[in-house]
Each structure stands twice: as C-alpha cells, then as structure tokens.
Design an enzyme around this catalytic site. Sequence first.
Site, PDB file in Angstrom:
ATOM      1  N   LYS A 179       0.841  -1.193   0.000  1.00  0.00           N
ATOM      2  CA  LYS A 179       0.000   0.000   0.000  1.00  0.00           C
ATOM      3  C   LYS A 179       0.877   1.244   0.000  1.00  0.00           C
ATOM      4  CE  LYS A 179      -1.715   2.792   3.059  1.00  0.00           C
ATOM      5  NZ  LYS A 179      -1.710   4.021   2.271  1.00  0.00           N
ATOM      6  N   GLU A 254      10.915   1.194   9.612  1.00  0.00           N
ATOM      7  CA  GLU A 254      11.846   2.296   9.346  1.00  0.00           C
ATOM      8  C   GLU A 254      11.075   3.557   9.692  1.00  0.00           C
ATOM      9  OE1 GLU A 254      13.660   5.012   8.433  1.00  0.00           O
ATOM     10  OE2 GLU A 254      13.484   4.671   6.278  1.00  0.00           O
ATOM     11  N   CYS A 288      13.809  11.123   6.337  1.00  0.00           N
ATOM     12  CA  CYS A 288      13.973  10.741   7.739  1.00  0.00           C
ATOM     13  C   CYS A 288      15.433  10.845   8.173  1.00  0.00           C
ATOM     14  CB  CYS A 288      13.418   9.348   7.975  1.00  0.00           C
ATOM     15  SG  CYS A 288      14.002   8.183   6.767  1.00  0.00           S
ATOM     16  N   GLU A 385      10.873  15.649  14.966  1.00  0.00           N
ATOM     17  CA  GLU A 385      11.351  15.653  13.583  1.00  0.00           C
ATOM     18  C   GLU A 385      10.733  16.839  12.832  1.00  0.00           C
ATOM     19  OE1 GLU A 385      10.197  12.058  11.507  1.00  0.00           O
ATOM     20  OE2 GLU A 385      12.023  12.129  10.307  1.00  0.00           O
TER      21      GLU A 385
END
Length: 483
Positions: A179, A254, A288, A385
Amino acid sequence: MSDFSGYLCEGNLVAGQWIGADSGETIDVTNPATGEKLGTVPNCGAVETKRAIDAAHAAFKSFSQTDLNTRVGLLHRLREALLDNQEALAQLLTAEQGKPLAEARGEIGIGAAYVQWFAEEIRRAKGEIVPAPTGDRRLLVTRHPVGVVGMITPWNFPSSMLARKIAPALAAGCTVVAKPATATPYSGLAWAKLCEEAGYPSGTVNILTGSARGIGGAIMEDARVRKVTFTGSTEVGKELIRQSADTVKKVSMELGGNAPFIVFDDADIDAAIQGAMVSKYRNMGQTCVCANRIYVQAGIHDAFVEKLTAATAALKVGNGTEDGVEQGPMIDMDAVEKVEQFITDATEKGGKVVQGGKRHALGQTFFEPTVVTGATQDMAFATEEIFGPLSPVFKFDSEEQVVEMANATDFGLCAYVYTRDLGRVFRLNDALEYGMIGVNSGLITTVEAPFGGVKESGMGKEGGSQGLDDYLDTKYVAVAGIK
Ligand code: ADP
C-alpha cells in the site's frame, strides 16, 4: 518533457487484474507545485485487500519454488524496465511529490540499484552446516522465504522505499501486498506495471491504494501475511507493531529520525557546509535522515553560520520540473504549518531567524529555506522531527557535551559528524546512539550498506546483506541415523 502517462496507473493491481474499488470510489491525486489534479486512484479497503492476500498466498506456493536463476532473471528484467523508463518515472515522481527532477531521477536510479543488489545478494543467501556434537548426525541451517509480505510506504520516497522492500521480497521468493501513501500513489502503482512488464506471475505483486486503516488493518489481521515492512511515522509504526502481536508477524520498521549534524572546530568547514546543504535540504528537508539539529563547536560557529546562511539563501526554489531548481514545494499545507510552528516556538524561546522563515512568494506549499540560530535543547525541534527546509543551529563547547545533546532524543536513525580527528571518529561511533553515522559526508544511503535505526527509529535493515534477513526464515534440520 518525457510523457509519463504510460505509468500513471489509475487502477490497482490485485490478483493479476487492474481493478477499481468495489464501491467505485476514487481519490484525487494533485501536483503539489501547481495544485492541478493529475488523476484519481481507487479508494480500496479491507475487502479488496483480502482478495489481494488470497492471490499472494496462492501465488506464493509456486513462486517460492521457482529456480534461483528464474528469480534472478526476473529481477534483471525489472531493473531494465525501470532504467528504460527512468525519465518518465522521474517526471511522474516529481509531478506527484514535488522534488526536483534531478533528485527524482536519482530516486529511480537507486531503486534500480536496489533491484540489482538483491539480484546479486540472493545468490549468496547461504545456509550453514554446523559441527554436530555426535557422529551419527549432521546439522544443517537452511533459509526459506517467509511468505506473503505486507508493505506500507510513505510519500517522501514513493518509489525507492518500495524498491528496497519489493526487491528483497521477490529475490527471496516471497509475494507482495503493498500500500503506497495516498498523496503519492502513482510511483507505487508504477511498480505493479513494471513487475507485470518484467513477467512476474499473476498474484505475485499486488498493490492497492485507499484507506490506510482498511488496507493496513486487513494486512495486519491476516495470519497468512507473515511479515510486514513499514516506512513512516513512529506513531503509526508503534500501532502496527502492536497489531502484529495477534498473528506474531515479523516486522521491520523504518520510522522517524532526528539526525544530529555535528561540526567540530577541526572540520573542513566548506565540506561541512556542502554536507549540511545536501543532508538538510534534500527533498525540501522531507527525509527521515535529514539533518534535524545542526551542532557547531564554538570556535567555528560564526563562520559556519555565515556560510550556511549564504548557501541557504542561494537555493533556487520552484517547480521541480524547471531547470536548476533545488527546492520544490512541500507535500501539503499541514507540512508547511508544522514548519511554521517550529519557527514560532524557536523564536519565542530566543532563537533568531537569520534566513527565510516564511511561506515563499510562489504560493502553494512553497516555503523559504530557513536558518535559525541560537537553537537550544528546550525548543521543539530538539526532540521532534522537522521534516521541512529549516536548519536550527546549536552552539556547543565540548565533545562530551555534544554527545549528550545528540543522544537526548527517542530517535536513533542517522547522525553526521564532521571532524578530522580519527580517534574522535571511533569514540563517537561507540557513543552516538544511532543506526547510521556519516563521517565527513551528508549523504550516506547506498544499496551496499544496511539502512535502519535503533531506539524508536525502528528495527530491521534495508539494503546491505542484512536487507535480505527479514524476508527469510531460518530452519534447522538435524539429519540423524547416518552411522
Ligand atoms: P508520513 O505521513 O510521515 O509518511 P505515516 O506514518 O502517516 O507517515 O504514513 C506512512 C504510511 O502509513 C502511509 O502509506 C499511510 O497511509 C500509512 N498509514 C497511516 N496510518 C496507518 C494505519 N493506522 N495503519 C496502516 N497504515 C497506515
């Protein structure tokens, strides 16, 4: 401009058929640089996903038994299909995601490199013969494909994030239910078309778009899916880990990062600036492994800030399809607002915007590449982040102090260090709680090395010889009675 219409797939590939949602519902896909609609994709959910799992499960029986040579040959064809269409696939990626074309071409290129890597690496997925304690037996350790693999991927690298999951899965003999993210579905669906073109049997690769909870839920609850590999936020990753418990699936995750980028007084400043620019601003800061906190030692702090500010001001912002553009639009308005909140929080706590700081005159989701100085550990970006084109610069005095600051986060994906002191490199290799460390480089992702984090940045590795491990189960067989 290369025509990407051949890879703009408005259906989902399930059990070898291109389908729409049972409900007929679709979702619009837009170009973030222009706001224009590119097309639609099906809004599928649990029912269509179950059909995909049925097909992948059925296909696994034969695909897992195919000769190694056949699987390697298919991977080579897949790689060729990618490279033969690199320009069209890159244009499609830029159109739905926004990144500059040069970066999009690079992403398709590294996807092809992952396919090649796993085509080579699967030939070396060896077992073992272990010395037995008694002479009447032999002990063998053998490796086998895990089964149907569920894959859920994000919008920031919509092609290569699937590459490093699909390639090891198919190399190992697993089948796939994937997906892609709803914001950037076409680069994911293109893999379905490419796999068809390469000659993968029907049902081997299934790709669906639509409800994250519907598709994700069906993948997670189905006992026939033996592994789930996810790239995305830590929040969703944690939920998937919880959901995996009921059927005891293997998971690889991840997740988010909060990379420290540490520049010591003894560093080559120009090299550090170059590394910071690529690490921070690639994909508009939406990776990331982007530098999230730039720590600069006091002795070179002011000189570094001056150069970083000038380099940031010089970045060319615009539609990623235009020549020379280095910064495209951000993915959506939420992303823009999040960066604005980080800037407001920092300035309220004493930080200073020395470059950029606001929405770009181009409108849409374009944002001015920004530098904030006087960053401190109580500011939100010290622990969260950013995922945007904002460089916070922190000043530090000693190695001990910066290690403590760098590790003061729940994340542990990637860290960068600029120094010419070899002893320090090895001390930091021990001390920094990160799965990847770039020394004198701001760009370290490569197919040959294991990509992945520690702490809440996830588990499992993608790339490297380790990148196959999660797609293979280990069996031990004791052959006795041979004396
Ligand atoms: P980001 O938006 O930063 O990429 P997300 O974790 O929100 O990170 O999304 C990554 C992928 O996970 C996307 O494909 C998204 O649709 C999917 N996703 C989001 N929520 C869920 C969920 N509850 N279950 C399964 N998949 C999800």
